[in-house]
Enzyme design. Structure first.
Site, PDB file in Angstrom:
ATOM      1  CG  ASP A  53     -14.168 -42.505 -41.193  1.00  0.00           C
ATOM      2  OD1 ASP A  53     -13.393 -42.308 -41.323  1.00  0.00           O
ATOM      3  OD2 ASP A  53     -14.831 -41.268 -41.932  1.00  0.00           O
ATOM      4  CD  GLU A  84      -9.952 -37.839 -42.210  1.00  0.00           C
ATOM      5  OE1 GLU A  84      -9.415 -36.793 -41.997  1.00  0.00           O
ATOM      6  OE2 GLU A  84     -11.314 -37.768 -43.030  1.00  0.00           O
TER       7      GLU A  84
HETATM    8 ZN   LIG Z   1     -10.001 -39.198 -45.382  1.00  0.00          ZN
END
Ligand SMILES: [Zn+2]
Length: 258
Positions: free
Chosen positions: A82, A144
């Site tokens: 992401d 994340e």
């Molecule tokens: Zn990162």
């Protein structure tokens, strides 16, 4: 031993291709599908877990193993799929001096595409040079950026690796972050008793004096080898002619030991 050749043109082309994919946190579907294909080309059948529904996203974590000819505990290589926002409609711009930037309307997505591509190209280069290696486990995490929501749902019991490289940080090539501190922030309020400072100060309880005595008694800075303590904000009182009733202080503790 055969020479490993990193193919820079291939890296740049792959970056240009993957950076155009929208992959904001919780919206990594297309990126996950593309990475599954890439991993399959390298001989890795990556499985996607059921994290998507647990976190309200549209893609889970990808995990797979590349078999190697050497024995030994596998090593884990990891990155995340992401990007932060604004990351919809990214258009990487390749400049003459070799740098790559966004067009200024979105992020570039180099965090963490550079890490993901380094992993892919590294494996490709090792395979092309036919260099034997241990089993390599790959984990590409979803979501994340919002405090590792994706990898927090990952079932780590399926992982055999005991050591890992997570390619997700800036800094000189060849350096690594070995540990990071936990941070606890705190707020403390001292409640005293208000009283007129001229007529009857002895009826008051001085909140500011009490708080500052407490702070003065603290060991600030390095408390021990792995812990620091700071009080960074203090406020209290309301008028000059009253014994202050309230004083609040805010601070933080950082430590390598949670
Ligand atoms: Zn990162």
């Amino acid at each position: 031993m055969a020479q490993i050749e990193i193919n820079e043109a291939r890296i740049r082309a792959e970056f240009g291709e993957l950076a155009r994919i929208d992959s904001e946190s919780f919206g990594e579907r297309e990126m996950a599908d593309r990475l599954k294909e890439r991993l399959a080309e390298l001989g890795i059948q990556a499985k996607e877990d059921d994290t998507a529904e647990k976190i309200g996203g549209n893609a889970g974590n990808l995990f797979g193993t590349l078999k190697g000819g050497l024995s030994g505990t596998p090593i884990l290589l990891s990155g995340h799929m992401d990007t932060v926002a604004p990351g919809i409609g990214k258009k990487p711009v390749f400049h003459e001096d070799g740098t790559i930037t966004s067009d200024g309307t979105t992020v570039l997505g180099a965090d963490d595409l550079t890490g993901v591509i380094a992993i892919l190209e590294g494996i490709r280069a090792v395979q092309e040079a036919e260099i034997p290696h241990r089993d390599i486990e790959i984990l590409f995490a979803a979501a994340e950026e919002p405090f590792t929501r994706g990898s927090s749902e990952f079932d780590f019991s399926q992982m055999k690796a005991k050591e890992s490289y997570v390619l997700d940080v800036t800094g000189p090539v060849g350096t690594a972050i070995l540990q990071a501190p936990t941070i606890l922030s705190f707020e403390a309020a001292v409640k005293g008793r208000a009283a007129h400072a001229g007529f009857e100060p002895e009826k008051g309880i001085h909140a500011i004096q009490t708080a500052t005595r407490a702070i003065a008694a603290l060991k600030l800075g390095h408390v021990d080898e792995e812990t620091t303590l700071n009080v960074g904000l203090i406020s209290g009182g309301s008028v000059v002619n009253a014994v202050p009733e309230l004083c609040t202080c805010r601070g933080e503790i950082r430590s390598y030991s949670h």
